[in-house]
Scaffold this motif. Structure first.
Motif, PDB file in Angstrom:
ATOM      1  N   GLY A 157     -10.891   1.705  -2.722  1.00  0.00           N
ATOM      2  CA  GLY A 157     -12.967   1.698  -1.791  1.00  0.00           C
ATOM      3  C   GLY A 157     -12.049  -0.383  -0.894  1.00  0.00           C
ATOM      4  N   ASN A 158     -11.115  -0.452  -1.166  1.00  0.00           N
ATOM      5  CA  ASN A 158     -10.914  -1.289  -0.216  1.00  0.00           C
ATOM      6  C   ASN A 158      -9.698  -1.484   0.980  1.00  0.00           C
ATOM      7  OD1 ASN A 158     -11.756  -1.864  -3.305  1.00  0.00           O
ATOM      8  ND2 ASN A 158     -11.630  -4.715  -1.922  1.00  0.00           N
ATOM      9  N   LEU A 159      -9.522  -1.501   2.034  1.00  0.00           N
ATOM     10  CA  LEU A 159      -9.269  -1.242   3.490  1.00  0.00           C
ATOM     11  C   LEU A 159      -8.619  -2.826   3.317  1.00  0.00           C
ATOM     12  CD1 LEU A 159     -11.066   0.217   5.741  1.00  0.00           C
ATOM     13  CD2 LEU A 159      -9.481   1.446   4.575  1.00  0.00           C
ATOM     14  N   CYS A 160      -6.748  -2.433   3.727  1.00  0.00           N
ATOM     15  CA  CYS A 160      -6.059  -3.662   4.052  1.00  0.00           C
ATOM     16  C   CYS A 160      -5.392  -3.245   5.293  1.00  0.00           C
ATOM     17  CB  CYS A 160      -4.396  -3.871   2.856  1.00  0.00           C
ATOM     18  SG  CYS A 160      -3.689  -5.357   3.876  1.00  0.00           S
ATOM     19  N   ARG A 161      -5.222  -3.806   6.543  1.00  0.00           N
ATOM     20  CA  ARG A 161      -4.408  -3.783   7.765  1.00  0.00           C
ATOM     21  C   ARG A 161      -2.934  -3.683   7.808  1.00  0.00           C
ATOM     22  NH1 ARG A 161      -7.339   1.595   8.000  1.00  0.00           N
ATOM     23  NH2 ARG A 161      -6.258   1.322   6.267  1.00  0.00           N
ATOM     24  N   CYS A 162      -2.958  -4.695   6.845  1.00  0.00           N
ATOM     25  CA  CYS A 162      -1.600  -5.556   7.543  1.00  0.00           C
ATOM     26  C   CYS A 162      -0.543  -5.163   6.290  1.00  0.00           C
ATOM     27  CB  CYS A 162      -1.119  -6.820   6.996  1.00  0.00           C
ATOM     28  SG  CYS A 162      -2.800  -7.997   7.582  1.00  0.00           S
ATOM     29  N   THR A 163      -0.704  -5.122   4.725  1.00  0.00           N
ATOM     30  CA  THR A 163       0.495  -5.081   3.981  1.00  0.00           C
ATOM     31  C   THR A 163       1.261  -3.551   3.553  1.00  0.00           C
ATOM     32  OG1 THR A 163      -1.015  -4.459   2.401  1.00  0.00           O
ATOM     33  CG2 THR A 163      -0.747  -6.816   2.839  1.00  0.00           C
ATOM     34  N   GLY A 164       0.514  -2.450   4.321  1.00  0.00           N
ATOM     35  CA  GLY A 164       0.315  -0.798   3.817  1.00  0.00           C
ATOM     36  C   GLY A 164       0.365  -0.690   1.873  1.00  0.00           C
ATOM     37  N   TYR A 165      -0.084  -1.670   1.439  1.00  0.00           N
ATOM     38  CA  TYR A 165      -0.792  -1.485  -0.080  1.00  0.00           C
ATOM     39  C   TYR A 165       0.621  -1.641  -1.005  1.00  0.00           C
ATOM     40  CZ  TYR A 165      -4.896   0.110   2.759  1.00  0.00           C
ATOM     41  OH  TYR A 165      -6.086   0.449   3.402  1.00  0.00           O
ATOM     42  N   THR A 166       1.266  -1.622  -0.379  1.00  0.00           N
ATOM     43  CA  THR A 166       2.354  -1.153  -1.649  1.00  0.00           C
ATOM     44  C   THR A 166       2.768  -2.331  -2.443  1.00  0.00           C
ATOM     45  OG1 THR A 166       3.806  -0.144   0.010  1.00  0.00           O
ATOM     46  CG2 THR A 166       4.770  -0.247  -1.809  1.00  0.00           C
ATOM     47  N   GLN A 167       3.023  -3.359  -2.002  1.00  0.00           N
ATOM     48  CA  GLN A 167       2.890  -5.167  -2.490  1.00  0.00           C
ATOM     49  C   GLN A 167       1.602  -5.169  -3.511  1.00  0.00           C
ATOM     50  OE1 GLN A 167       4.026  -4.857   0.931  1.00  0.00           O
ATOM     51  NE2 GLN A 167       5.018  -6.249   1.565  1.00  0.00           N
ATOM     52  N   ILE A 168       0.646  -4.641  -2.686  1.00  0.00           N
ATOM     53  CA  ILE A 168      -0.831  -5.055  -3.305  1.00  0.00           C
ATOM     54  C   ILE A 168      -0.798  -3.754  -4.815  1.00  0.00           C
ATOM     55  CG2 ILE A 168      -3.359  -4.249  -3.860  1.00  0.00           C
ATOM     56  CD1 ILE A 168      -3.504  -5.076  -0.600  1.00  0.00           C
ATOM     57  N   ILE A 169      -0.425  -3.233  -4.721  1.00  0.00           N
ATOM     58  CA  ILE A 169      -0.033  -2.275  -5.741  1.00  0.00           C
ATOM     59  C   ILE A 169       1.204  -3.018  -6.770  1.00  0.00           C
ATOM     60  CG2 ILE A 169       0.921  -0.178  -6.739  1.00  0.00           C
ATOM     61  CD1 ILE A 169      -0.266   1.607  -4.535  1.00  0.00           C
ATOM     62  N   GLU A 170       1.896  -3.447  -6.277  1.00  0.00           N
ATOM     63  CA  GLU A 170       3.428  -3.801  -7.151  1.00  0.00           C
ATOM     64  C   GLU A 170       2.641  -5.427  -7.937  1.00  0.00           C
ATOM     65  OE1 GLU A 170       6.391  -4.254  -4.998  1.00  0.00           O
ATOM     66  OE2 GLU A 170       7.069  -2.835  -4.244  1.00  0.00           O
ATOM     67  N   ALA A 171       1.904  -6.201  -7.091  1.00  0.00           N
ATOM     68  CA  ALA A 171       1.011  -7.445  -7.747  1.00  0.00           C
ATOM     69  C   ALA A 171       0.482  -6.857  -8.993  1.00  0.00           C
ATOM     70  CB  ALA A 171       0.331  -8.127  -6.216  1.00  0.00           C
ATOM     71  N   ILE A 172      -0.267  -5.465  -9.127  1.00  0.00           N
ATOM     72  CA  ILE A 172      -1.518  -5.373  -9.961  1.00  0.00           C
ATOM     73  C   ILE A 172      -0.852  -5.028 -10.855  1.00  0.00           C
ATOM     74  CG2 ILE A 172      -3.436  -3.958 -10.423  1.00  0.00           C
ATOM     75  CD1 ILE A 172      -4.523  -4.069  -6.850  1.00  0.00           C
ATOM     76  N   GLU A 173       0.268  -4.270 -10.749  1.00  0.00           N
ATOM     77  CA  GLU A 173       1.573  -3.873 -12.116  1.00  0.00           C
ATOM     78  C   GLU A 173       2.152  -5.461 -12.430  1.00  0.00           C
ATOM     79  OE1 GLU A 173       3.010   1.060 -10.637  1.00  0.00           O
ATOM     80  OE2 GLU A 173       3.903  -1.754  -9.737  1.00  0.00           O
ATOM     81  N   LEU A 174       2.403  -6.123 -12.137  1.00  0.00           N
ATOM     82  CA  LEU A 174       3.108  -6.982 -12.511  1.00  0.00           C
ATOM     83  C   LEU A 174       2.302  -7.763 -13.168  1.00  0.00           C
ATOM     84  CD1 LEU A 174       5.376  -9.297 -12.471  1.00  0.00           C
ATOM     85  CD2 LEU A 174       4.518 -10.399  -9.797  1.00  0.00           C
ATOM     86  N   ALA A 175       0.922  -8.360 -12.284  1.00  0.00           N
ATOM     87  CA  ALA A 175      -0.519  -8.642 -13.550  1.00  0.00           C
ATOM     88  C   ALA A 175      -0.766  -8.518 -14.949  1.00  0.00           C
ATOM     89  CB  ALA A 175      -1.529  -8.779 -12.733  1.00  0.00           C
ATOM     90  N   ALA A 176      -0.943  -6.750 -14.739  1.00  0.00           N
ATOM     91  CA  ALA A 176      -0.871  -6.111 -15.744  1.00  0.00           C
ATOM     92  C   ALA A 176      -0.156  -6.322 -17.074  1.00  0.00           C
ATOM     93  CB  ALA A 176      -0.785  -4.605 -15.219  1.00  0.00           C
ATOM     94  N   GLU A 177       0.889  -6.503 -16.316  1.00  0.00           N
ATOM     95  CA  GLU A 177       2.342  -7.077 -17.436  1.00  0.00           C
ATOM     96  C   GLU A 177       2.314  -7.821 -18.188  1.00  0.00           C
ATOM     97  OE1 GLU A 177       6.350  -6.251 -15.324  1.00  0.00           O
ATOM     98  OE2 GLU A 177       7.325  -6.360 -17.115  1.00  0.00           O
TER      99      GLU A 177
END
Lengths: 165, 293
Positions: free
Chosen positions: A131-151
């Motif tokens: 439900g969140n739009l980002c027009r810069c990153t292409g989302y890949t790094q956002i997903i990586e960030a959440i994975e890193l935080a979860a770890e």
């Protein structure tokens, strides 16, 4: 019209027009401008905040409807002044933001995911931020960030205080 | 993007809400607000008053009924339904539809009654209700009504709920006894967007694999969600294990008056509806065949 709510742990009494959104109340009445106004009709997710433990869109709640709710905004995410939450840190490290306009919304949505799901799969992360739009990153790094935080949160052998995810 | 001024009231009882609605013809019910507030922001809705029903306790809850059915209060949040064990047990088709409803942040606020009263042709909850044969409970100023789902959807966002009435609950009746299978599928541009086409299927088999009940409904493709009762009529009584769904679905979908717009043509929606319908039926059948007798 009166509306009493808790914002980042503080009891607040608002006196606003019924038509004022929670988003505008946070920004204009309380000065909490980290909650960003994007589309203002529930499409972009930039205004996502946490209300009673759930990610919600602040533009789709009237301030008078928020009476009694416990709200966390981006200003309430870090454990202390000058610090960042684990998730915020991960966003910095993986370059999960460019212009930053959508970032606070992503952080709040992902915070709720990480509180509810200890080890989220990639699909669960994608659903949580769908439900969140980002027009810069292409989302890949956002997903990586959440994975890193979860770890990181998973490796920590302490009970995380509420709000510090 | 700011609404027109309006007044706001938050009644404690269904009766008080009905009095407020009856006393002001420009009053509008506010439940979760996930459709209404965007319409206010764009000034497509210009009510004089919002009647907030979200905290009326008689309108919330998920209750398993003695007959195996399930009652869900109109103001129950979608997220509660999504996480409910009772819904999974008593209304599995609704449970399968829930993850497709908007996004997590809208499900946290949106209600089942709001979705039913709004009756967007692409919405998942109305489609699951149609394929489940649900009943919509309504309170008017003078009494109560029970609306059967087959006559409920009159047009895009137009329902059989009378003026100034309030949807109070949705009842999902227990399917006929037998081996139950359900499935829900949809296609949209992005996850959480409005469906171009969607399909909900419910199949009940007897011990020998004969179909004793089959309900298939299509959403998103037409002005209203549509129950393809011809498919049920063609297949009930058959040994579905050997049945190919192509003919029955193809004939029924060919009859649909599909809508086309900028995002998806009528032809595309018809083809998508057909594919999704067959996929949903196959999945529901497989689930029913695997279900304990």
């Amino acid at each position: 019209m009166k509306s009493e709510l808790t914002v980042n742990g503080r009891k607040i009494e608002l006196d606003v027009e019924p038509r004022m959104s929670l988003l505008d109340a946070l920004r204009d009445e309380l000065g909490l401008v980290g909650t960003h106004a994007g589309c203002e009709h529930g499409v972009c997710g930039a205004c996502t905040v946490i209300a009673d433990g759930e990610a919600v869109r602040a533009c789709l709640i009237l301030a008078v409807q928020a009476d009694g709710l416990d709200i966390t905004t981006i200003e309430g995410l870090a454990p202390a002044r000058g610090e960042l939450s684990v998730l915020q840190d991960s966003f910095c490290e993986t370059h999960a933001l460019q212009c930053g306009y959508c970032t606070s919304g992503f952080l709040l949505a992902a915070t709720v995911l990480l509180r509810r799901t200890e080890n989220p799969s990639r699909a669960e992360i994608e659903r949580a931020i769908s439900g969140n739009l980002c027009r810069c990153t292409g989302y890949t790094q956002i997903i990586e960030a959440i994975e890193l935080a979860a770890e990181r949160l998973g490796h920590r052998n302490t009970n995380e205080p509420e709000g510090a995810a | 993007m700011k609404p027109v001024p309006f007044s706001y009231s938050r009644p404690d009882t269904i009766e008080d809400a009905c009095v407020l609605l009856a006393g002001d013809e420009d009053a509008v019910v506010l439940a979760g607000g996930q459709t209404l507030i965007p319409m206010l922001a764009m000034r497509l809705a210009r009510p004089s008053q919002l009647v907030d029903i979200a905290r009326i306790s008689a309108l919330t809850g998920i209750n398993a009924l003695d007959d195996g059915g399930l009652w869900i209060g109109a103001a129950t949040r979608q997220v509660e339904i999504e996480r409910s064990v009772e819904v999974l047990r008593c209304a599995p088709l609704l449970a399968k539809a829930m993850p497709w409803v908007g996004h997590a942040p809208t499900r946290a606020r949106g209600t089942i009654g709001g979705s039913m009263a709004n009756a967007d042709p692409a919405a998942e909850i109305p489609l699951a209700a149609l394929a489940s044969g649900a009943v919509v409970e309504v309170k008017t100023g003078t009494g109560t009504m029970e609306l059967t789902i087959e006559g409920y959807f009159l047009g895009p966002m137009v329902t059989a709920v009378p003026e100034a009435a309030l949807v109070t609950g949705i009842r999902f009746q227990a399917p006929p006894p037998g081996r139950l299978g359900t499935a829900f599928h949809e296609v949209a541009a992005r996850r959480g967007d409005f469906a171009f086409a969607s399909a909900a299927a419910r199949i009940v088999l007897d011990d020998n694999g004969h179909c004793i009940d089959l309900r298939l409904a299509i959403g998103g493709a037409c002005d209203v969600p549509v129950l393809l009762s011809d498919v049920g009529a063609a297949l009930i009584g058959q040994q579905l294990r050997r049945t190919d769904f192509d003919d029955a679905v193809g004939a029924a979908v060919a009859e649909l008056d599909c809508i086309g717009d900028l995002h998806a043509s009528a032809d595309y929606r018809r083809r998508a509806a057909s594919t999704l319908a067959k996929r949903a039926l196959t999945e529901a059948l497989n689930e029913a065949l695997g279900a304990p007798t």
